[in-house]
Each structure stands twice: as C-alpha cells, then as structure tokens.
Design an enzyme around this catalytic site. Structure first.
Site, PDB file in Angstrom:
ATOM      1  N   ASP A  29      47.158  43.688  34.741  1.00  0.00           N
ATOM      2  CA  ASP A  29      46.343  42.691  35.444  1.00  0.00           C
ATOM      3  C   ASP A  29      46.660  42.744  36.936  1.00  0.00           C
ATOM      4  O   ASP A  29      47.814  42.882  37.339  1.00  0.00           O
ATOM      5  CB  ASP A  29      46.619  41.293  34.875  1.00  0.00           C
ATOM      6  CG  ASP A  29      45.538  40.302  35.259  1.00  0.00           C
ATOM      7  OD1 ASP A  29      44.776  39.885  34.359  1.00  0.00           O
ATOM      8  OD2 ASP A  29      45.445  39.935  36.452  1.00  0.00           O
ATOM      9  N   ILE A  30      45.627  42.629  37.768  1.00  0.00           N
ATOM     10  CA  ILE A  30      45.789  42.722  39.225  1.00  0.00           C
ATOM     11  C   ILE A  30      46.517  41.491  39.779  1.00  0.00           C
ATOM     12  O   ILE A  30      47.085  41.557  40.891  1.00  0.00           O
ATOM     13  CB  ILE A  30      44.393  42.894  39.881  1.00  0.00           C
ATOM     14  CG1 ILE A  30      44.510  43.547  41.238  1.00  0.00           C
ATOM     15  CG2 ILE A  30      43.632  41.586  39.938  1.00  0.00           C
ATOM     16  CD1 ILE A  30      43.178  44.038  41.801  1.00  0.00           C
ATOM     17  N   ASN A  85      40.383  34.356  26.572  1.00  0.00           N
ATOM     18  CA  ASN A  85      39.594  33.268  27.137  1.00  0.00           C
ATOM     19  C   ASN A  85      38.127  33.554  26.838  1.00  0.00           C
ATOM     20  O   ASN A  85      37.619  34.615  27.204  1.00  0.00           O
ATOM     21  CB  ASN A  85      39.818  33.183  28.650  1.00  0.00           C
ATOM     22  CG  ASN A  85      41.260  32.848  28.994  1.00  0.00           C
ATOM     23  OD1 ASN A  85      41.918  32.102  28.270  1.00  0.00           O
ATOM     24  ND2 ASN A  85      41.760  33.402  30.088  1.00  0.00           N
ATOM     25  N   GLY A  91      37.565  29.538  30.081  1.00  0.00           N
ATOM     26  CA  GLY A  91      38.139  30.060  31.319  1.00  0.00           C
ATOM     27  C   GLY A  91      37.907  31.545  31.533  1.00  0.00           C
ATOM     28  O   GLY A  91      38.602  32.178  32.339  1.00  0.00           O
ATOM     29  N   GLN A  92      36.907  32.114  30.860  1.00  0.00           N
ATOM     30  CA  GLN A  92      36.619  33.542  31.023  1.00  0.00           C
ATOM     31  C   GLN A  92      35.922  33.783  32.360  1.00  0.00           C
ATOM     32  O   GLN A  92      34.919  33.125  32.668  1.00  0.00           O
ATOM     33  CB  GLN A  92      35.727  34.027  29.867  1.00  0.00           C
ATOM     34  CG  GLN A  92      35.453  35.521  29.914  1.00  0.00           C
ATOM     35  CD  GLN A  92      34.675  35.998  28.687  1.00  0.00           C
ATOM     36  OE1 GLN A  92      34.316  35.216  27.806  1.00  0.00           O
ATOM     37  NE2 GLN A  92      34.393  37.291  28.651  1.00  0.00           N
ATOM     38  N   HIS A  98      38.240  40.800  26.697  1.00  0.00           N
ATOM     39  CA  HIS A  98      39.574  41.295  27.025  1.00  0.00           C
ATOM     40  C   HIS A  98      40.620  40.362  26.442  1.00  0.00           C
ATOM     41  O   HIS A  98      40.420  39.154  26.346  1.00  0.00           O
ATOM     42  CB  HIS A  98      39.767  41.433  28.545  1.00  0.00           C
ATOM     43  CG  HIS A  98      39.421  40.205  29.330  1.00  0.00           C
ATOM     44  ND1 HIS A  98      38.127  39.854  29.625  1.00  0.00           N
ATOM     45  CD2 HIS A  98      40.208  39.242  29.890  1.00  0.00           C
ATOM     46  CE1 HIS A  98      38.132  38.731  30.334  1.00  0.00           C
ATOM     47  NE2 HIS A  98      39.372  38.331  30.501  1.00  0.00           N
ATOM     48  N   HIS A 100      44.464  39.224  27.122  1.00  0.00           N
ATOM     49  CA  HIS A 100      45.638  39.205  27.993  1.00  0.00           C
ATOM     50  C   HIS A 100      46.878  39.360  27.117  1.00  0.00           C
ATOM     51  O   HIS A 100      46.964  38.739  26.049  1.00  0.00           O
ATOM     52  CB  HIS A 100      45.773  37.861  28.713  1.00  0.00           C
ATOM     53  CG  HIS A 100      44.663  37.525  29.647  1.00  0.00           C
ATOM     54  ND1 HIS A 100      44.788  37.627  31.010  1.00  0.00           N
ATOM     55  CD2 HIS A 100      43.405  37.063  29.427  1.00  0.00           C
ATOM     56  CE1 HIS A 100      43.661  37.228  31.589  1.00  0.00           C
ATOM     57  NE2 HIS A 100      42.805  36.880  30.648  1.00  0.00           N
TER      58      HIS A 100
HETATM   59  P1  5GP Z   1      39.780  35.951  32.459  1.00  0.00           P
HETATM   60  O1  5GP Z   1      39.962  34.849  33.461  1.00  0.00           O
HETATM   61  O2  5GP Z   1      38.344  36.418  32.396  1.00  0.00           O
HETATM   62  O3  5GP Z   1      40.335  35.650  31.097  1.00  0.00           O
HETATM   63  O4  5GP Z   1      40.668  37.146  32.970  1.00  0.00           O
HETATM   64  C1  5GP Z   1      40.241  38.094  33.886  1.00  0.00           C
HETATM   65  C2  5GP Z   1      41.474  38.782  34.388  1.00  0.00           C
HETATM   66  O5  5GP Z   1      41.084  39.973  35.052  1.00  0.00           O
HETATM   67  C3  5GP Z   1      42.278  37.967  35.395  1.00  0.00           C
HETATM   68  O6  5GP Z   1      43.607  37.791  34.910  1.00  0.00           O
HETATM   69  C4  5GP Z   1      42.234  38.802  36.661  1.00  0.00           C
HETATM   70  O7  5GP Z   1      43.435  38.761  37.399  1.00  0.00           O
HETATM   71  C5  5GP Z   1      41.931  40.183  36.131  1.00  0.00           C
HETATM   72  N1  5GP Z   1      41.208  41.030  37.083  1.00  0.00           N
HETATM   73  C6  5GP Z   1      40.104  40.685  37.792  1.00  0.00           C
HETATM   74  N2  5GP Z   1      39.687  41.715  38.552  1.00  0.00           N
HETATM   75  C7  5GP Z   1      40.546  42.748  38.307  1.00  0.00           C
HETATM   76  C8  5GP Z   1      40.642  44.081  38.800  1.00  0.00           C
HETATM   77  O8  5GP Z   1      39.833  44.541  39.615  1.00  0.00           O
HETATM   78  N3  5GP Z   1      41.663  44.839  38.321  1.00  0.00           N
HETATM   79  C9  5GP Z   1      42.567  44.361  37.414  1.00  0.00           C
HETATM   80  N4  5GP Z   1      43.532  45.202  37.019  1.00  0.00           N
HETATM   81  N5  5GP Z   1      42.511  43.108  36.929  1.00  0.00           N
HETATM   82  C10 5GP Z   1      41.512  42.308  37.363  1.00  0.00           C
END
Ligand code: 5GP
Ligand code: ZN
Length: 112
Positions: A29-30, A85, A91-92, A98, A100
């Site tokens: 994760d970034i 999520n 919270g998606q 995906h 986590h």
């Molecule tokens: P969500 O909030 O949809 O469950 O999680 C999305 C996740 O994707 C977040 O934890 C966010 O930090 C990660 N993310 C968003 N953009 C990027 C990216 O460009 N590269 C990587 N490696 N992770 C990302």
C-alpha cells in the site's frame, strides 16, 4: 476502463510487487497503516465484494491462502488482519476489489 488497480496490475502505474500469479496481484500500500500493509487484488476487474458471485469462490479462497503465505514471508508470526472495505459505507475508495493485509503491530478494534 479507467481503473487505478487495473493499471497497477498491467504495470502502467508502478508498484512494489510482492506476489503475482494467474489470478491475483499483491503489492505494498502506498500509504501504509502498519509496518506491513499490502493489498491483494484479483487480476479480473471486480468492482467490490458486493459484485462477487458463485464463480468467484475459488478466487476468494485463493486470496486468503496467498495472504497467509505472504504474511509468513513478512514474518508476521504474532498475527495479522485481512480487511475488505465494501462500497461507500464500508470506506472503499478504489473500485477494484482488494483485500488489505496489515500486521507488524497490535491493531485496534473496533474500527471507527
Ligand atoms: P480502500 O480505501 O479502497 O479500502 O483502500 C484503497 C487503498 O489503496 C488505500 O489504502 C490507499 O493507500 C491505496 N492506494 C491508493 N492509490 C494507490 C497507489 O497508487 N498505489 C498503491 N500502492 N496503493 C494505493
Ligand atoms: Zn480494475
């Protein structure tokens, strides 16, 4: 289709890859929320867990086994958390399914 994670899977956007096979892609994760924080995504574009059907049973089982294998490689002997999520209230923020995987510290519960 303009999907961030589809672009990451195709290598059009760089990522730190941990694992890849015919079904899934795993990358860090970034914006890590724990010492280990990576994402496991299906290579097939599925928008959310709410879009899964009977045909995805093997895929979801596979994702959990990949999580277990990668957590062992990361040395997460004390445990870890797998999170999905789902859609707005879940919270998606990226509309490509995906999971986590977080570990390396004691994680709080319940979530906010
Ligand atoms: P969500 O909030 O949809 O469950 O999680 C999305 C996740 O994707 C977040 O934890 C966010 O930090 C990660 N993310 C968003 N953009 C990027 C990216 O460009 N590269 C990587 N490696 N992770 C990302
Ligand atoms: Zn996608």
């Amino acid at each position: 289709m303009d999907c961030l994670f589809c672009k990451i899977i195709k290598g059009e956007i760089p990522s730190t890859k941990l694992y890849e096979d015919e079904l899934v892609y795993a990358f860090r994760d970034i914006d890590p929320q724990a010492p280990t924080h990576f994402l496991i995504v299906p290579k097939e574009h599925i928008s959310s867990a709410d879009d899964l059907d009977e045909n995805h049973k093997e895929l979801i089982g596979h994702i959990f086994l990949v999580a277990k294998k990668l957590c062992a490689e990361e040395g997460l002997t004390k445990g870890y958390r797998i999170v999905n999520n789902c859609k707005e209230d879940g919270g998606q923020t990226v509309d490509h399914l995906h999971f986590h995987v977080l570990g390396g510290r004691s994680l709080n519960w319940p979530p906010g």
